[in-house]
Design an enzyme around this catalytic site. Structure first.
Site, short mmCIF file in Angstrom:
data_model
loop_
_atom_site.label_atom_id
_atom_site.label_comp_id
_atom_site.label_asym_id
_atom_site.label_seq_id
_atom_site.Cartn_x
_atom_site.Cartn_y
_atom_site.Cartn_z
N GLY A 1 43.31 76.99 87.70
CA GLY A 1 43.12 77.97 86.66
C GLY A 1 44.12 77.88 85.53
N ARG B 1 51.66 61.88 93.70
CA ARG B 1 51.31 63.28 93.56
C ARG B 1 50.57 63.84 94.76
NH1 ARG B 1 51.83 60.63 89.16
NH2 ARG B 1 52.30 61.58 87.14
N ARG C 1 51.90 69.34 92.70
CA ARG C 1 51.23 70.26 91.79
C ARG C 1 50.83 71.51 92.57
NH1 ARG C 1 49.17 67.35 87.10
NH2 ARG C 1 47.75 69.11 86.74
N SER D 1 47.09 71.97 77.13
CA SER D 1 45.76 71.39 76.99
C SER D 1 45.17 71.81 75.64
CB SER D 1 44.84 71.86 78.13
OG SER D 1 45.34 71.42 79.37
N ARG E 1 48.73 67.84 95.87
CA ARG E 1 48.25 69.06 95.22
C ARG E 1 48.09 70.18 96.24
NH1 ARG E 1 46.65 64.77 92.43
NH2 ARG E 1 46.48 64.93 90.15
N ASP F 1 13.48 62.23 134.65
CA ASP F 1 13.89 61.36 135.76
C ASP F 1 13.32 61.84 137.09
OD1 ASP F 1 15.59 59.31 137.04
OD2 ASP F 1 16.66 61.06 137.83
#
Length: 546
Positions: free
Chosen positions: A93, A285, A39, A144, A287, A507
């Site tokens: 986006g 997948r 993707r 979408s 990305r 020390d």
């Protein structure tokens, strides 16, 4: 075969064989999953403000110079294709807001090994661009669309609800152009669009549409509530009330959807059960983000930059080494494999807090960082602890670029009057206390990577340690500054220098007194990394009494 060069933590590689890396070597993870699907986000911008996806005022965007150029995208995709990737999905986006999207698709089409060039879009401009996109090489489409009602569309997208007609027209155009099936992604939310299930199913009666319902996932600033999330099994039961013969059908290999259909309908219904029944075992997948960061998993916290080494002249072999390591670091299950894992617990400031992992919906804003209250991509997390397994890990700096990095830290040793007097007189039995402490601090800085298990071995340009006696207050003040030109910072080096210098003072003085306290070990400042830091208050605050 390639080996990463560990020395000085560079991303460079050393060739130990002339044999080229195979698909199995580069894009197969430790669980045997072969990744042939990439993707690619073309932009961070979007022309909608969907309530489940981003805040009302939008998300903070990267500077244009930090985003991949078209040529950089094509080079990286070509590199993935040579290793076995044959499917690309361009996302955002919203990818169609990128003005030269047609030219990008044409360039991807010229990569011969790619069989599928797909796109996920909100569909607003499909009627304007889809014909040209198909001619350019686009051959698969996801849209979408979360509602078929104008009022609800306006509420979800925070835009004019009448824009819904454009999206529906774009879907019809895609069907006319022969996209088959047209996949429609819908985030199913109780109280928002759950009552439209029947209408969504009806969309598949005469159209070859695969309407896919995505379980509402939590991420920063989307007001996620579990009660709004509809488990896929509940959605199936609801559909079967109206369509009792609703039945499962065969799934494609590596499919994210559980496929169902109503017998006789042209299309189908899919359920993407990210929250209640993960599909991690078959995930293929990867990305590539718009800023050049590679994510092996949508829900994985760490991102590996390919942009920086690409711009610094990395060869294909060097890039493949980075990619291979990112793939090998992919976990077997993602962080929100079901609802019981969607809320994770981390330690913050010495107390336990519950946090929600943010992720993108439908691939639009593909970022994921475990966050607490607040917002943004820079929320606190423990980088040395794996967010899923809880195991300790070394931070991968292979994708970072070398910069000049500095850090300054301080510490103090509280003495009694006798030790203070003897140091001032240079009369301690073991010699010059302050000089030895300075040398010990420098040596400790150089050995930090051997003392702190998860620290990197870095190239130190300089280390200065100052130890001075405050006779009036009976204290030794220690300041250490480290400088390096490397891929990771030097704050641990200067903190180690201060600590060991302080222990050396103890020390050397314990023969005359053990009434000493080492305190206020503190980082004052650091520069040159992802973010600069300067401690609040005055530089002398560390010397104040408890």
């Amino acid at each position: 075969m390639l080996l990463r060069t560990i020395c000085k933590n560079k991303w460079s590689v050393k060739s130990i064989s002339t044999k080229k890396s195979s698909f199995n070597e580069v894009l197969t993870d430790t669980f045997g999953r072969k990744h042939n699907y990439l993707r690619v986000s073309l932009t961070e911008r979007c022309n909608l403000r969907c309530e489940y996806c981003m805040p009302l005022k939008g998300a903070k965007l990267s500077e244009q110079s930090k985003l991949l150029s078209n040529n950089e995208i094509v080079r990286l995709v070509s590199l993935f294709a040579k290793q076995g990737v044959d499917k690309i999905r361009i996302t955002g986006g919203e990818p169609t807001v990128k003005k030269d999207i047609i030219q990008i698709v044409e360039s991807l089409r010229d990569i011969r090994k790619l069989k599928t060039i797909a796109m996920t879009t909100n569909g607003l401009t499909l009627t304007k661009h889809l014909v040209d996109l198909q001619r350019a090489g686009l051959n698969a489409l996801n849209v979408s669309l979360d509602t078929l009602q104008e009022n609800t569309y306006g509420k979800i997208t925070r835009r004019d609800g009448r824009l819904l007609k454009r999206v529906l027209a774009g879907i019809d155009l895609a069907l006319q152009l022969g996209f088959s099936p047209v996949k429609v992604n819908c985030v199913l939310m109780r109280g928002i669009n759950f009552d439209e299930l029947g209408d969504f199913v009806e969309m598949t009666r005469d159209r070859k549409i695969n309407y896919r319902f995505i379980e509402f996932m939590p991420f920063s600033m989307n007001d996620w509530e579990e009660k709004r999330m509809v488990p896929y099994k509940e959605a199936i039961r609801e559909i079967m009330k109206s369509y009792p013969n609703f039945e499962p059908c065969d799934n494609e290999p590596n499919s994210t959807s559980k496929m169902y259909r109503v017998p006789g309908f042209a299309g189908s219904i899919g359920f993407i059960s990210s929250m209640t029944d993960d599909y991690c075992d078959s995930c293929n997948r990867l990305r590539l983000m718009a800023d050049g960061n590679l994510k092996a998993c949508l829900f994985q916290n760490n991102e590996i930059s390919l942009r920086d080494p690409l711009r610094e002249g990395a060869s294909d072999e060097e890039l493949l080494d980075i990619i291979s390591n990112a793939v090998k670091d992919k976990k077997r299950k993602h962080a929100v494999a079901d609802r019981t894992k969607s809320v994770v617990t981390v330690i913050r400031g010495g107390r336990l807090t519950r946090n929600v992992c943010k992720a993108s919906i439908s691939g639009h804003h593909a970022r994921n960082i475990c966050t607490g209250s607040g917002s943004g991509d820079d929320q606190p997390r423990l980088t040395h602890v794996d967010g899923r397994s809880g195991d300790a890990r070394m931070v991968d700096v292979s994708g970072k670029r070398e910069t000049r990095r500095t850090a300054t830290a301080v510490a103090q040793v509280r003495l009694d009057a006798t030790a203070t007097r003897l140091i001032a007189e240079d009369a301690c039995k073991k010699g010059d206390v302050l000089s030895v402490a300075r040398l010990a601090g420098i040596c400790a800085a150089k050995a930090t990577w051997q003392l702190i298990p998860l620290c990197h071995q870095i190239r130190l340009d300089s280390v200065t340690v100052d130890a001075r006696l405050d006779e009036r207050r009976c204290r030794v003040h220690i300041t250490a500054t480290a400088v390096s030109t490397d891929r990771t910072g030097v704050e641990m080096e200067c903190l180690t220098a201060c600590s060991v210098a302080a222990l050396t003072v103890y020390d050397m003085c314990k023969a005359v007194t053990r009434d000493m306290v080492i305190e206020h070990v503190k980082l004052l400042s650091k520069t040159g990394g992802k973010t600069d830091y300067r401690a609040k208050g005055n530089d002398d605050d560390y010397s104040a009494d408890d």
